[in-house]
Motif scaffolding. Structure first.
Motif, PDB file in Angstrom:
ATOM      1  N   GLY A 100      11.606  54.680  49.004  1.00 38.96           N
ATOM      2  CA  GLY A 100      12.306  55.688  49.785  1.00 38.96           C
ATOM      3  C   GLY A 100      12.918  56.777  48.921  1.00 38.96           C
ATOM      4  N   VAL A 101      13.497  56.399  47.774  1.00 41.96           N
ATOM      5  CA  VAL A 101      14.076  57.391  46.867  1.00 41.96           C
ATOM      6  C   VAL A 101      12.982  58.270  46.282  1.00 41.96           C
ATOM      7  N   GLN A 102      11.837  57.668  45.952  1.00 42.23           N
ATOM      8  CA  GLN A 102      10.712  58.463  45.456  1.00 42.23           C
ATOM      9  C   GLN A 102      10.236  59.454  46.520  1.00 42.23           C
ATOM     10  N   LEU A 103      10.164  58.992  47.758  1.00 43.19           N
ATOM     11  CA  LEU A 103       9.748  59.864  48.858  1.00 43.19           C
ATOM     12  C   LEU A 103      10.749  60.995  49.069  1.00 43.19           C
ATOM     13  N   LEU A 104      12.043  60.653  49.028  1.00 41.90           N
ATOM     14  CA  LEU A 104      13.073  61.668  49.216  1.00 41.90           C
ATOM     15  C   LEU A 104      13.008  62.713  48.111  1.00 41.90           C
ATOM     16  N   GLY A 105      12.782  62.262  46.880  1.00 39.04           N
ATOM     17  CA  GLY A 105      12.655  63.204  45.780  1.00 39.04           C
ATOM     18  C   GLY A 105      11.461  64.117  45.960  1.00 39.04           C
ATOM     19  N   HIS A 106      10.379  63.580  46.490  1.00 38.35           N
ATOM     20  CA  HIS A 106       9.171  64.392  46.720  1.00 38.35           C
ATOM     21  C   HIS A 106       9.399  65.426  47.823  1.00 38.35           C
TER      22      HIS A 106
END
Length: 354
Positions: free
Chosen positions: A207-213
């Motif tokens: 989720g954090v990776q997705l939010l960063g993207h």
């Protein structure tokens, strides 16, 4: 020393507060309790630095591509979250949720009956370890499962891991297998909670990776410091997503430190002060590594830090499954990988300079 002036001053203030707390609080308040409080605070600070040294290296590998604004946000707001959020508030939240108590009641319990508070927190060690272990294992695996990674420390191992990067969701697959193995060794009544905690660790990482993207846009890179990682790892974008990634990463490291601290003392004030000193020095080390270009000078240092992270993830799964691993061993394994990588990097530099 300019990188550590604030940390040294912060250490002095925390030790003074610890001395006052030991002298004025508790059934054995007095000079002896004061000296004992100062000593335990110092021990906890050293333990936190030793456990989180690899965290500083990984943070530096991310921060070196960020601009000044996001670096300062990490040092200020991030420090407040790390010290008060993860070292003090988060353990209280865990006890409050699991024991169906209010935050105020848990705080009073922590201050007035630290032994019972410690027992209630330690009762949920398997769930905490599952969450932190899953998140850290993904950090470790995704560093090596990178098809663009060209620099390898252990050629025979890392080249094979690079080839596996083409398999979709390979890191998540291995993490789930590890979680299932761990859950096999926990008590039946908490098995579901442990598995769910581990799944939440995976969800938070992705989720954090997705939010960063989604929120990061183009990477906000400081041109004076933006050098592509020689280890081949991708950039984590500066922005809300990247900031959250570092905070969750720090949280995963702090789990082990908080649990280990309760094995030394049950006084939550002393624990917070000691771990806060360690967290402050870890952040100072992070900025020192960035400013001095340490990761460029020591080509395998980032590898060593990620191996230490992988070892910590395995240890968290083992302790969550009921196996005893001394806190000293946990810290020494991380330091051993760091020292080994520094020696290997210096050897590499000498060979190529010739």
């Amino acid at each position: 020393m300019k990188h550590f002036r604030v940390s040294i001053f912060f250490t002095f203030v925390c030790l003074v507060v610890a001395a006052y707390w030991g002298y004025s609080h508790g059934p054995n308040a007095g000079i002896e309790a004061m000296l004992n409080a100062v000593m335990i605070t110092a021990v906890l600070a050293v333990m936190e630095v030793s456990l989180s040294f690899d965290n500083a290296v990984v943070n530096a590998s991310i921060l070196r591509t960020w601009n000044h604004f996001w670096k300062m946000l990490f040092l200020t707001v991030g420090m407040i979250v790390a010290v008060f959020g993860m070292r003090l508030v988060f353990p209280i939240v865990i006890v409050a949720v699991t024991a169906d108590m209010s935050m105020y009641d848990v705080t009073q319990l922590a201050l007035n009956n630290p032994t019972e508070y410690s027992a209630r927190l330690m009762a949920h060690h398997p769930e905490i370890s599952a969450f932190g272990g899953a998140f850290l294992l993904l950090v470790f695996l995704n560093f090596f499962f990178d098809e663009g990674k060209e620099t390898h420390w252990f050629q025979w191992l890392e080249q094979k891991l690079t080839h596996l990067a083409g398999v979709p969701a390979m890191s998540v697959f291995i993490t789930l297998i590890s979680l299932l193995i761990m859950s096999h060794y926990v008590a039946d009544d908490i098995r579901l909670a442990v598995v769910m905690s581990g799944i939440w660790g995976i969800v938070v990482y992705v989720g954090v990776q997705l939010l960063g993207h989604l929120l990061g846009g183009e990477p906000e890179i400081d041109a004076s410091e933006a050098t592509e990682s020689k280890a081949g790892s991708g950039l984590v974008k500066a922005g809300i997503g990247g900031f959250l990634y570092l905070e969750v990463l720090d949280a995963s490291f702090s789990f082990d430190g908080v649990i280990g601290a309760f094995a030394i003392t049950t006084d939550v004030v002393i624990i917070m002060l000691g771990l806060a000193i360690g967290a402050m020095f870890v952040r100072a080390l992070t900025i020192y590594f960035v400013d001095k270009g340490t990761l460029e000078s020591y080509i395998y240092l980032e590898h060593g830090a990620h191996y230490a992270i992988g070892a910590l993830a395995v240890i968290m799964f083992m302790t969550g499954a009921g196996m005893h691993v001394p806190e000293v061993a946990t810290g020494l394994i991380g330091i051993a990988f760091i020292i080994w990588s520094v020696i290997a990097s210096r050897r590499y530099s000498r060979q190529h300079s010739k």
